[in-house]
Motif scaffolding. Structure first.
Motif, PDB file in Angstrom:
ATOM      1  N   VAL A 176       0.829  -1.203   0.000  1.00  0.00           N
ATOM      2  CA  VAL A 176       0.000   0.000   0.000  1.00  0.00           C
ATOM      3  C   VAL A 176       0.865   1.255   0.000  1.00  0.00           C
ATOM      4  CG1 VAL A 176      -1.744   1.298   1.285  1.00  0.00           C
ATOM      5  CG2 VAL A 176      -1.928  -1.187   1.099  1.00  0.00           C
ATOM      6  N   SER A 177       1.974   1.234   0.751  1.00  0.00           N
ATOM      7  CA  SER A 177       2.866   2.392   0.781  1.00  0.00           C
ATOM      8  C   SER A 177       3.444   2.667  -0.607  1.00  0.00           C
ATOM      9  CB  SER A 177       3.988   2.150   1.789  1.00  0.00           C
ATOM     10  OG  SER A 177       4.873   3.244   1.832  1.00  0.00           O
ATOM     11  N   ASP A 178       3.916   1.620  -1.281  1.00  0.00           N
ATOM     12  CA  ASP A 178       4.457   1.795  -2.639  1.00  0.00           C
ATOM     13  C   ASP A 178       3.381   2.288  -3.597  1.00  0.00           C
ATOM     14  OD1 ASP A 178       6.991   1.070  -1.959  1.00  0.00           O
ATOM     15  OD2 ASP A 178       7.068  -0.742  -3.185  1.00  0.00           O
ATOM     16  N   TRP A 179       2.176   1.724  -3.480  1.00  0.00           N
ATOM     17  CA  TRP A 179       1.071   2.114  -4.358  1.00  0.00           C
ATOM     18  C   TRP A 179       0.757   3.598  -4.182  1.00  0.00           C
ATOM     19  CZ3 TRP A 179      -1.943   0.969  -8.361  1.00  0.00           C
ATOM     20  CH2 TRP A 179      -3.163   1.640  -8.486  1.00  0.00           C
ATOM     21  N   ASN A 180       0.622   4.036  -2.938  1.00  0.00           N
ATOM     22  CA  ASN A 180       0.288   5.435  -2.687  1.00  0.00           C
ATOM     23  C   ASN A 180       1.384   6.364  -3.188  1.00  0.00           C
ATOM     24  OD1 ASN A 180      -2.099   4.673  -1.540  1.00  0.00           O
ATOM     25  ND2 ASN A 180      -1.563   5.240   0.554  1.00  0.00           N
ATOM     26  N   ARG A 181       2.620   5.956  -3.006  1.00  0.00           N
ATOM     27  CA  ARG A 181       3.739   6.787  -3.473  1.00  0.00           C
ATOM     28  C   ARG A 181       3.710   6.896  -4.999  1.00  0.00           C
ATOM     29  NH1 ARG A 181       7.256   3.930  -1.226  1.00  0.00           N
ATOM     30  NH2 ARG A 181       7.037   4.871   0.830  1.00  0.00           N
ATOM     31  N   ALA A 182       3.470   5.777  -5.675  1.00  0.00           N
ATOM     32  CA  ALA A 182       3.437   5.786  -7.143  1.00  0.00           C
ATOM     33  C   ALA A 182       2.257   6.600  -7.672  1.00  0.00           C
ATOM     34  CB  ALA A 182       3.358   4.351  -7.669  1.00  0.00           C
ATOM     35  N   GLY A 240       1.156   9.250  -6.284  1.00  0.00           N
ATOM     36  CA  GLY A 240       1.314  10.648  -5.898  1.00  0.00           C
ATOM     37  C   GLY A 240       0.299  11.096  -4.871  1.00  0.00           C
ATOM     38  N   ALA A 241      -0.093  10.181  -3.963  1.00  0.00           N
ATOM     39  CA  ALA A 241      -1.104  10.515  -2.963  1.00  0.00           C
ATOM     40  C   ALA A 241      -0.570  11.577  -2.011  1.00  0.00           C
ATOM     41  CB  ALA A 241      -1.495   9.263  -2.181  1.00  0.00           C
ATOM     42  N   PRO A 242      -1.364  12.594  -1.686  1.00  0.00           N
ATOM     43  CA  PRO A 242      -0.919  13.610  -0.720  1.00  0.00           C
ATOM     44  C   PRO A 242      -0.578  12.967   0.626  1.00  0.00           C
ATOM     45  CG  PRO A 242      -2.929  14.307  -1.844  1.00  0.00           C
ATOM     46  CD  PRO A 242      -2.714  12.879  -2.214  1.00  0.00           C
ATOM     47  N   GLY A 243       0.564  13.326   1.175  1.00  0.00           N
ATOM     48  CA  GLY A 243       0.972  12.796   2.476  1.00  0.00           C
ATOM     49  C   GLY A 243       1.446  11.371   2.447  1.00  0.00           C
ATOM     50  N   ALA A 244       1.753  10.827   1.255  1.00  0.00           N
ATOM     51  CA  ALA A 244       2.164   9.428   1.160  1.00  0.00           C
ATOM     52  C   ALA A 244       3.423   9.145   1.970  1.00  0.00           C
ATOM     53  CB  ALA A 244       2.379   9.039  -0.303  1.00  0.00           C
TER      54      ALA A 244
END
Length: 442
Positions: free
Chosen positions: A248-254, A256-260
Motif C-alpha cells: 500500500v505504501s508503494d502504491w500510494n507513493r506511485a 502521488g497521494a498527498p501525504g504518502a
C-alpha cells in the motif's frame, strides 16, 4: 432470549413452538445498520475439489451439517417501527434450499464469483448463505462456492459448516482440531510513534474508469508460502502484514497521494480465538485490532528483517490483549435506549464522519486450513480462497489462506476506487514484497 409457551394442538398433539429469538450481538447490529445494496457485505469462499460431488448426497450432507450447527439456521425477525432491537429467529430447518447447481457451461465459475460479490443472501430467509456447486466443461472436478451475508456469519464459521458437511458426505469422523494458539499475556504493543489521533493514509484512487459500476471486484492468486528460518521470531501472518503495508505504501507513493511519505498506515487484522472443533461457536466471532506503521518504517530500501521483528512484537501483543470485538465505542451504539431506526441513522452518520480516520486496509489471514475437507470420492480440497468485503472508505482488502503448502490470496476492492489494471498492479507489488520477506531474501 425470549420464548413463548406452546399451544396444544387438537387431538392432544403439541405443535412446534415459535422460533427462539436471539438479540443481535454488537457486531451483527453494527453491520446491519450500515448495510447497503451498492456494496453488499458478503464473504466469498470457494473450495476446489479434484472430483465431482453427487447432487443429492451433497444436499443431504449440508442439511445435516446445518442441523448439527443450528445457530446457522437464522433469519431476521420482522420488527415494528419503534423496536429497540434487531432479533434473529432460529428455525428448525432451512426456509429455502441453500444449495444450487448452476448450469454446466463455460464461464460458470466467473458468474458465480460475480454473484458472490454483487448479491448478498437475504437475511429474512434461513440460512443467510448460498452454496453454488460449479462445474465447467474445461475444468476438472468442481468448486463449492459459498456466499455468506457478513451481518450473520464470518468466513471461519462458514468453513466449519463446510467441514462438517465434508465429514458427513465422506462418512469420515471429525479429526481433532486444536484450539488456536493464543499468545501469553504481553505488554502493550510497541506501535509506530505517531500521534494517537493522526489520520491514517487511505488507499490512493487508481483508474476505475469514466463511469465505475458500484460494488466490488476481485482477483485471486496462488503464491508460495514465504519461508522462515527455524526459530524465527515472526510468523507467516507477520510476513503477510509487512507485505501488505509495503504494498500500500508503494502504491500510494506511485499514485502521488498527498501525504504518502508522512501519514501512518493502520491495517485492520481480525483475530479469532474460537476453537475449530465441532463445538465452534457459529456467527461473527472475530475481534478486530489495528496494527500501526509509521511512514518512516515503509520507505524504499527499508530493513525488512527489522520490520518483521517489530511487526511480530505488535501483532503478538495485540492478540494477547483482551478487547471487545469492535472496540469499546461500538457497544455504546447498540445500547437499546432508542429505537433501532434512530440508532441506525446515528451509526451511519458516525461512520461517514469517521471515514478519514478509518484504517488503511484490512488483512484477514485464515492461516492453514485446519480441516481436511475430504469429500470422499470427490476428493480433498486442493485450494481454498476467501475474500472479505471491500467497502469504502477502505476500499481494498487482502484475504489469505493456505492449503497444501500453497498460499491462496484474494485481493478485493471497491470498483469506485480501483480498476482491473489497478488490481493487477497491486498483486504484482504484493507478490514482490511477500517474496522479500522470505528467509532466502533477508
Amino acid at each position: 432470549m425470549a420464548t413463548t409457551q406452546h399451544q396444544r394442538a387438537p387431538g392432544g398433539g403439541q405443535p412446534p413452538g415459535p422460533p427462539v429469538r436471539v438479540p443481535f450481538p454488537v457486531v451483527d447490529e453494527v453491520a446491519r445498520h450500515c448495510a447497503q445494496d451498492a456494496e453488499p457485505s458478503t464473504v466469498h469462499i470457494e473450495i476446489h475439489l479434484p472430483g465431482r460431488v453427487d447432487e443429492e448426497r451433497l444436499r443431504s450432507a449440508f442439511a445435516a451439517a446445518l442441523a448439527r450447527h443450528p445457530r446457522a439456521l437464522m433469519r431476521e425477525r420482522p420488527r415494528g417501527p419503534l423496536a429497540r432491537r434487531y432479533e434473529w429467529e432460529l428455525t428448525e430447518a432451512p426456509d429455502t434450499d441453500p444449495v444450487s447447481f448452476p448450469p454446466y457451461a463455460p464461464g460458470a465459475l466467473e458468474r458465480a464469483r460475480a454473484g458472490a460479490l454483487d448479491r448478498a443472501p437475504a437475511l429474512t430467509a434461513s440460512p443467510p448463505l448460498r452454496l453454488d456447486v460449479v462445474r465447467e466443461p474445461d475444468r476438472e472436478g468442481c468448486v463449492l462456492l459459498f456466499t455468506v451475508h457478513h451481518t450473520a456469519l464470518d468466513g471461519p464459521a462458514c468453513l466449519r459448516l463446510a467441514a462438517t458437511a465434508a465429514e458427513i458426505y465422506g462418512d469420515s469422523p471429525a479429526p481433532p482440531s486444536p484450539a488456536p494458539a493464543r499468545p501469553d499475556a504481553a505488554p502493550l504493543p510497541r506501535q509506530a510513534r505517531t500521534p494517537a489521533l493522526a489520520r491514517p493514509a487511505q488507499v490512493a484512487p487508481g483508474s476505475p474508469g469514466p463511469a465505475p459500476v458500484p460494488g466490488n471486484a476481485m482477483l485471486l492468486a496462488e503464491l508460495p508460502v514465504p519461508r522462515r528460518e527455524s526459530g524465527a521470531p515472526y510468523t507467516v501472518n507477520d510476513q503477510l502484514m509487512v507485505a501488505t503495508a509495503l504494498t500500500v505504501s508503494d502504491w500510494n507513493r506511485a499514485q502521488g497521494a498527498p501525504g504518502a511519505d508522512r501519514r501512518p498506515l493502520r491495517i485492520t487484522m481480525p483475530v479469532d480465538d474460537r476453537t475449530r472443533g465441532p463445538e465452534m461457536p457459529i456467527g461473527n466471532g472475530t475481534r478486530l485490532v489495528e496494527v500501526g506503521f509509521a511512514a518512516a518504517e515503509l520507505t524504499p530500501g527499508t530493513d525488512v528483517a527489522a520490520l518483521l521483528r517489530t511487526t511480530a512484537e505488535r501483532t503478538r501483543a495485540l492478540k494477547a490483549q483482551p478487547r471487545p470485538q469492535l472496540g469499546h465505542g461500538a457497544g455504546l451504539l447498540t445500547v437499546p435506549l432508542l429505537p433501532v431506526a434512530a440508532r441506525a441513522a446515528l451509526t451511519r452518520g458516525l461512520r461517514v464522519a469517521a471515514g478519514p480516520w478509518t484504517s488503511t486496509t484490512l488483512l484477514s489471514n485464515i492461516g492453514r486450513i485446519p480441516y481436511p475437507l475430504d469429500f470422499g470420492d470427490a476428493g480433498r480440497a486442493t485450494a481454498v480462497w476467501f475474500s472479505a468485503p471491500a467497502r469504502m472508505p477502505r476500499g481494498l482488502t487482502f484475504t489469505t489462506a493456505s492449503t497444501g503448502g500453497r498460499l491462496h490470496l484474494a485481493l478485493r476492492w471497491s470498483r469506485t476506487l480501483l480498476g482491473e489494471r489497478d488490481g493487477a498492479r497491486l498483486l504484482d507489488l504484493f507478490t514482490r514484497h511477500l517474496a522479500a520477506t522470505s528467509s532466502e531474501a533477508i
